[in-house]
Enzyme design. Sequence first.
Site, mmCIF file in Angstrom:
data_model
loop_
_atom_site.group_PDB
_atom_site.id
_atom_site.type_symbol
_atom_site.label_atom_id
_atom_site.label_comp_id
_atom_site.label_asym_id
_atom_site.label_seq_id
_atom_site.Cartn_x
_atom_site.Cartn_y
_atom_site.Cartn_z
ATOM 1 N N ASP A 159 0.846 -1.197 0.000
ATOM 2 C CA ASP A 159 0.000 0.000 0.000
ATOM 3 C C ASP A 159 0.886 1.254 0.000
ATOM 4 O OD1 ASP A 159 -2.410 -1.666 0.437
ATOM 5 O OD2 ASP A 159 -1.407 -2.081 2.327
ATOM 6 N N HIS A 187 -4.719 -3.403 6.482
ATOM 7 C CA HIS A 187 -4.487 -3.661 5.064
ATOM 8 C C HIS A 187 -5.819 -4.097 4.460
ATOM 9 C CE1 HIS A 187 -3.054 -5.064 1.253
ATOM 10 N NE2 HIS A 187 -3.559 -6.257 1.496
#
Length: 328
Positions: A159, A187
């Site tokens: 990410d 996440h």
Amino acid sequence: TQAPVNVTVTGAAGQIGYALLFRIASGQLLGPDTPVRLRLLEIPQAVKAAEGTALELEDGAFPLLAGTDIFDDAKQAFAGANVALLVGARPRTKGMERGDLLEANGGIFKPQGEAINAGAADDIKVLVVGNPANTNALIAQAHAPDVPAERFTAMTRLDHNRALAQLSKKLGVPVSEIKKLAIWGNHSATQYPDIFHAEVAGKNAAEAVNDQAWLADTFIPTVAKRGAAIIEARGASSAASAASAAIDHVHTWVNGTPEGDWTSAAVVSDGSYGVPEGLISSFPVTARNGKYEIVQGLEIDEFSRARIDASVQELTEERDAVKKLGLI
Ligand code: NAI
């Protein structure tokens, strides 16, 4: 010469495993001076495929690869492990409820935590990649009481890298010019990529962007939903980029963050920034002497606060759910 470092990789016959193992063998995980021995864990049905990958690893003739062993038993696979990459997980299938998903993964990560507790090396470092990564890491950690909790981490580096790439495109600057980005929380689609503390060529990134609508309506959703965009385009979930981020996560953990910069990782909360103690949540982190540490003292404005809270709330709910299932 140095003795080889034992690197255990679960889900070794999967698509991330295929992209990951060759980079580990080539020295990109731990550096060009560190020999590695691979210990692969798979379910019995996938052992043959893992053996095929091991043949290819041999054919790579990697000078740093001291050998590859394959197991279908967690206790054996984690024996003596210095680094463990927990990639194998039970994916969510159609119609599966969150509770079922957490339960199925509990059946994987509980015995793996126990096996790490029983036999890993004293300096074991664990990175969980398999989803739901933060909560899977929490389950494994809960079953390894003799291992310091901070050795269990989950991956939000992908990410982080996605956020770097999007910001670099928006501002027309190389990624190397961007410092101090941060991913907060889970996440998952609730994660919060934060550019308010980031610097671009020495300037504040949010000021350089100067476009709140882009930030809220384009940047954040593009980063948070990138996984779905990859599936849509590729017909399969991100694999090489995930493997690359796993390499980055461990490499940084071992070798440190550069002065004046930080990265993102999901680590055990010490209560910083109002994140309940014990949750494995993503934070801006520095690494020094083989330890990840949460960056302290950042000012969090209202916009960021609401987004961090929402993602942390999701993590709290996942923790409550696995508690209720008796998994932690
Ligand atoms: P995959 O399905 O290609 O491979 C998974 C492998 O794990 C399979 O070979 C399977 O046999 C194995 N496995 C299942 N249970 C196991 C067990 N108990 N022990 C050892 N191995 C076991 O999946 P892929 O694409 O490699 O992804 C793996 C995981 O990584 C998924 O959970 C995925 O959602 C997650 N992921 C996480 C990302 C992150 O940023 N944290 C990014 C991308 C994927």
